[in-house]
Design a protein around this motif. Structure first.
Motif, PDB file in Angstrom:
ATOM      1  N   ASP A  66      37.890  38.810  49.365  1.00  0.00           N
ATOM      2  CA  ASP A  66      39.312  39.780  49.317  1.00  0.00           C
ATOM      3  C   ASP A  66      40.221  38.995  48.857  1.00  0.00           C
ATOM      4  OD1 ASP A  66      41.591  39.764  50.664  1.00  0.00           O
ATOM      5  OD2 ASP A  66      40.939  39.308  52.195  1.00  0.00           O
ATOM      6  N   VAL A  67      40.534  39.594  47.290  1.00  0.00           N
ATOM      7  CA  VAL A  67      41.467  39.007  47.028  1.00  0.00           C
ATOM      8  C   VAL A  67      43.069  37.995  47.056  1.00  0.00           C
ATOM      9  CG1 VAL A  67      40.450  40.638  44.871  1.00  0.00           C
ATOM     10  CG2 VAL A  67      43.068  41.046  45.660  1.00  0.00           C
ATOM     11  N   SER A  68      43.276  38.210  48.229  1.00  0.00           N
ATOM     12  CA  SER A  68      43.905  37.615  48.838  1.00  0.00           C
ATOM     13  C   SER A  68      44.227  36.164  49.240  1.00  0.00           C
ATOM     14  CB  SER A  68      44.468  37.965  50.317  1.00  0.00           C
ATOM     15  OG  SER A  68      44.961  39.282  50.075  1.00  0.00           O
ATOM     16  N   ASP A  69      42.578  36.156  49.149  1.00  0.00           N
ATOM     17  CA  ASP A  69      42.150  34.597  49.351  1.00  0.00           C
ATOM     18  C   ASP A  69      42.211  34.201  47.577  1.00  0.00           C
ATOM     19  OD1 ASP A  69      41.027  32.499  48.806  1.00  0.00           O
ATOM     20  OD2 ASP A  69      39.211  32.934  51.110  1.00  0.00           O
ATOM     21  N   ALA A  70      43.567  33.580  47.575  1.00  0.00           N
ATOM     22  CA  ALA A  70      43.095  32.532  46.444  1.00  0.00           C
ATOM     23  C   ALA A  70      41.213  32.576  46.039  1.00  0.00           C
ATOM     24  CB  ALA A  70      44.106  31.899  46.219  1.00  0.00           C
ATOM     25  N   ALA A  71      41.333  31.393  46.382  1.00  0.00           N
ATOM     26  CA  ALA A  71      40.064  30.720  46.287  1.00  0.00           C
ATOM     27  C   ALA A  71      39.336  32.210  45.548  1.00  0.00           C
ATOM     28  CB  ALA A  71      38.981  29.982  47.120  1.00  0.00           C
ATOM     29  N   ARG A  72      38.585  32.976  46.542  1.00  0.00           N
ATOM     30  CA  ARG A  72      37.191  34.114  46.452  1.00  0.00           C
ATOM     31  C   ARG A  72      37.985  34.304  44.642  1.00  0.00           C
ATOM     32  NH1 ARG A  72      33.980  34.900  44.957  1.00  0.00           N
ATOM     33  NH2 ARG A  72      32.757  37.366  45.401  1.00  0.00           N
ATOM     34  N   GLN A  73      39.210  35.043  44.821  1.00  0.00           N
ATOM     35  CA  GLN A  73      39.702  35.335  43.236  1.00  0.00           C
ATOM     36  C   GLN A  73      39.426  34.498  42.289  1.00  0.00           C
ATOM     37  OE1 GLN A  73      42.128  38.859  42.028  1.00  0.00           O
ATOM     38  NE2 GLN A  73      40.441  37.485  40.872  1.00  0.00           N
ATOM     39  N   ALA A  74      39.376  33.362  42.437  1.00  0.00           N
ATOM     40  CA  ALA A  74      39.593  32.631  41.090  1.00  0.00           C
ATOM     41  C   ALA A  74      37.116  32.535  40.524  1.00  0.00           C
ATOM     42  CB  ALA A  74      39.913  31.213  41.135  1.00  0.00           C
ATOM     43  N   GLU A  75      37.379  32.609  42.598  1.00  0.00           N
ATOM     44  CA  GLU A  75      35.853  32.720  41.970  1.00  0.00           C
ATOM     45  C   GLU A  75      35.067  34.313  41.514  1.00  0.00           C
ATOM     46  OE1 GLU A  75      34.795  29.900  45.514  1.00  0.00           O
ATOM     47  OE2 GLU A  75      34.265  31.977  46.002  1.00  0.00           O
ATOM     48  N   LEU A  76      35.850  34.980  41.664  1.00  0.00           N
ATOM     49  CA  LEU A  76      35.188  36.665  40.647  1.00  0.00           C
ATOM     50  C   LEU A  76      35.657  36.290  39.442  1.00  0.00           C
ATOM     51  CD1 LEU A  76      37.192  39.346  43.210  1.00  0.00           C
ATOM     52  CD2 LEU A  76      34.693  38.440  43.295  1.00  0.00           C
ATOM     53  N   VAL A  77      36.168  35.712  38.929  1.00  0.00           N
ATOM     54  CA  VAL A  77      36.362  35.147  37.138  1.00  0.00           C
ATOM     55  C   VAL A  77      35.562  34.943  37.334  1.00  0.00           C
ATOM     56  CG1 VAL A  77      37.508  34.481  35.695  1.00  0.00           C
ATOM     57  CG2 VAL A  77      38.836  35.684  37.784  1.00  0.00           C
ATOM     58  N   GLU A  78      35.058  33.514  37.471  1.00  0.00           N
ATOM     59  CA  GLU A  78      33.825  32.300  37.225  1.00  0.00           C
ATOM     60  C   GLU A  78      32.172  33.299  37.319  1.00  0.00           C
ATOM     61  OE1 GLU A  78      34.686  29.925  35.160  1.00  0.00           O
ATOM     62  OE2 GLU A  78      36.596  30.369  36.264  1.00  0.00           O
ATOM     63  N   GLU A  79      32.368  34.360  38.806  1.00  0.00           N
ATOM     64  CA  GLU A  79      31.449  35.052  38.863  1.00  0.00           C
ATOM     65  C   GLU A  79      31.277  35.655  37.110  1.00  0.00           C
ATOM     66  OE1 GLU A  79      31.376  36.102  42.838  1.00  0.00           O
ATOM     67  OE2 GLU A  79      31.520  34.574  43.442  1.00  0.00           O
ATOM     68  N   THR A  80      31.624  36.850  37.154  1.00  0.00           N
ATOM     69  CA  THR A  80      31.302  37.704  36.172  1.00  0.00           C
ATOM     70  C   THR A  80      31.470  36.397  34.283  1.00  0.00           C
ATOM     71  OG1 THR A  80      33.757  39.319  36.445  1.00  0.00           O
ATOM     72  CG2 THR A  80      33.062  39.254  34.813  1.00  0.00           C
ATOM     73  N   VAL A  81      31.870  35.657  34.214  1.00  0.00           N
ATOM     74  CA  VAL A  81      31.164  35.086  33.020  1.00  0.00           C
ATOM     75  C   VAL A  81      30.221  34.431  33.510  1.00  0.00           C
ATOM     76  CG1 VAL A  81      31.899  32.698  31.740  1.00  0.00           C
ATOM     77  CG2 VAL A  81      33.674  34.696  32.654  1.00  0.00           C
ATOM     78  N   ALA A  82      29.908  34.147  34.326  1.00  0.00           N
ATOM     79  CA  ALA A  82      28.747  33.988  34.549  1.00  0.00           C
ATOM     80  C   ALA A  82      27.558  34.472  34.301  1.00  0.00           C
ATOM     81  CB  ALA A  82      28.187  32.864  36.594  1.00  0.00           C
ATOM     82  N   ALA A  83      27.956  35.911  34.994  1.00  0.00           N
ATOM     83  CA  ALA A  83      26.864  36.947  34.908  1.00  0.00           C
ATOM     84  C   ALA A  83      26.576  37.580  33.967  1.00  0.00           C
ATOM     85  CB  ALA A  83      27.309  38.202  36.112  1.00  0.00           C
ATOM     86  N   PHE A  84      27.657  37.858  32.592  1.00  0.00           N
ATOM     87  CA  PHE A  84      27.836  38.476  31.799  1.00  0.00           C
ATOM     88  C   PHE A  84      27.787  37.286  30.145  1.00  0.00           C
ATOM     89  CE2 PHE A  84      29.523  41.776  34.058  1.00  0.00           C
ATOM     90  CZ  PHE A  84      28.002  42.308  33.712  1.00  0.00           C
ATOM     91  N   GLY A  85      28.432  35.970  30.435  1.00  0.00           N
ATOM     92  CA  GLY A  85      28.792  35.461  29.193  1.00  0.00           C
ATOM     93  C   GLY A  85      30.468  35.172  28.674  1.00  0.00           C
ATOM     94  N   ARG A  86      30.779  36.123  28.973  1.00  0.00           N
ATOM     95  CA  ARG A  86      31.742  36.302  28.856  1.00  0.00           C
ATOM     96  C   ARG A  86      33.022  36.711  29.255  1.00  0.00           C
ATOM     97  NH1 ARG A  86      32.170  37.416  22.755  1.00  0.00           N
ATOM     98  NH2 ARG A  86      33.999  37.558  23.046  1.00  0.00           N
ATOM     99  N   LEU A  87      34.233  36.435  28.899  1.00  0.00           N
ATOM    100  CA  LEU A  87      35.694  37.687  29.338  1.00  0.00           C
ATOM    101  C   LEU A  87      36.150  38.091  28.599  1.00  0.00           C
ATOM    102  CD1 LEU A  87      36.420  39.219  32.130  1.00  0.00           C
ATOM    103  CD2 LEU A  87      37.994  37.235  32.849  1.00  0.00           C
TER     104      LEU A  87
END
Length: 255
Positions: A66-87
């Protein structure tokens, strides 16, 4: 149509299991990009979008939260970078009217829901993405605002319109702040586009009234929004474009 400089780029598209986000994520996959497909409740639909991306030659992961949850929204960015190495590209697309109510009937809870989903999520996503975009040598932040940001919205959607007004202003201000980092910040403002969300939350009479006000005399499709996002994602096509809101609305409002 292939856009060579998008090949191999990494994007996070929030709210990309259905509607405009799904169309954008699928189009990114067709360009050979790696895409983080995000959903909240509609996991099966997100998996289908990811499969379409991979079938087209791109790479995909599915992220849920849920992107309404600020902490979870930030995690989505970090998980993208962890999976693909960059953004390289952030598309802050998730949003909703949530519920149509006149202001005098809207409680504080509805205010919080609408603002957290449509405004705070864009701020948090951008804040989390900027260090990664800078590390990549630059990139693109594209938010989805709305026709409502300019006309105040249809019946019962004042809070949504106000939140989207924030997105449009945030886009212009942030563009100035990060321009020297080679990060471009823009937004797309769809008009009346037929999506599952639109069909669920907008009365048929309201859609009919919008059609009568639209010079093209029809609603738009999700695919008709995609070109604006591809254009803004590509440095080759829009390298000198920042702080802009591109209207995709059939002429219902013109600059």
């Amino acid at each position: 149509m292939q856009i060579p400089d998008l090949q191999g780029k990494v994007a996070l598209v929030t709210g990309s299991s259905t509607g405009i986000g799904a169309a954008v994520a699928t189009a990114f996959g067709q360009q050979g990009m790696a895409v983080a497909v995000h959903c909240n409740r509609t996991r099966a639909e997100a998996e289908a979008v990811a499969a379409a991306i991979e079938a087209a030659g791109g790479r995909a992961i599915v992220l849920q939260g849920d992107v309404s949850d600020a902490a979870r929204q930030a995690e989505l960015v970090e998980e993208t970078v962890a999976a693909f190495g960059r953004l390289d590209i952030l598309v802050a697309n998730a949003g909703s009217v949530v519920e149509r109510k006149p202001i005098e009937q809207a409680g504080d809870d509805l205010y919080d829901q609408v603002m957290d989903l449509n405004a705070r999520s864009v701020f948090v996503a951008a804040r989390a993405a900027i260090p990664h975009l800078r590390a990549a040598g630059g990139g693109s932040i594209i938010s989805t605002t709305s026709l409502a940001a300019r006309n105040g919205g249809g019946g019962g959607s004042v809070l949504y319109a106000a939140a989207k007004g924030f997105v449009s202003s945030f886009t212009r201000g942030l563009a100035k702040e990060v321009a020297r980092d080679r990060i471009r910040v823009n937004a797309v403002a769809p008009g009346v586009i037929m999506t599952p969300l639109q069909e669920r939350l907008t009365p048929a009479k309201q859609i009919e009234a919008a059609i009568r006000l639209t010079p093209m005399r029809r609603t738009g499709t999700t695919d008709e929004c995609v070109g604006a996002y591809l254009y803004l994602a590509s440095d080759a096509l829009s390298g000198f474009v920042t702080g802009q809101v591109i209207e995709v609305n059939g002429g219902i409002i013109m600059p």
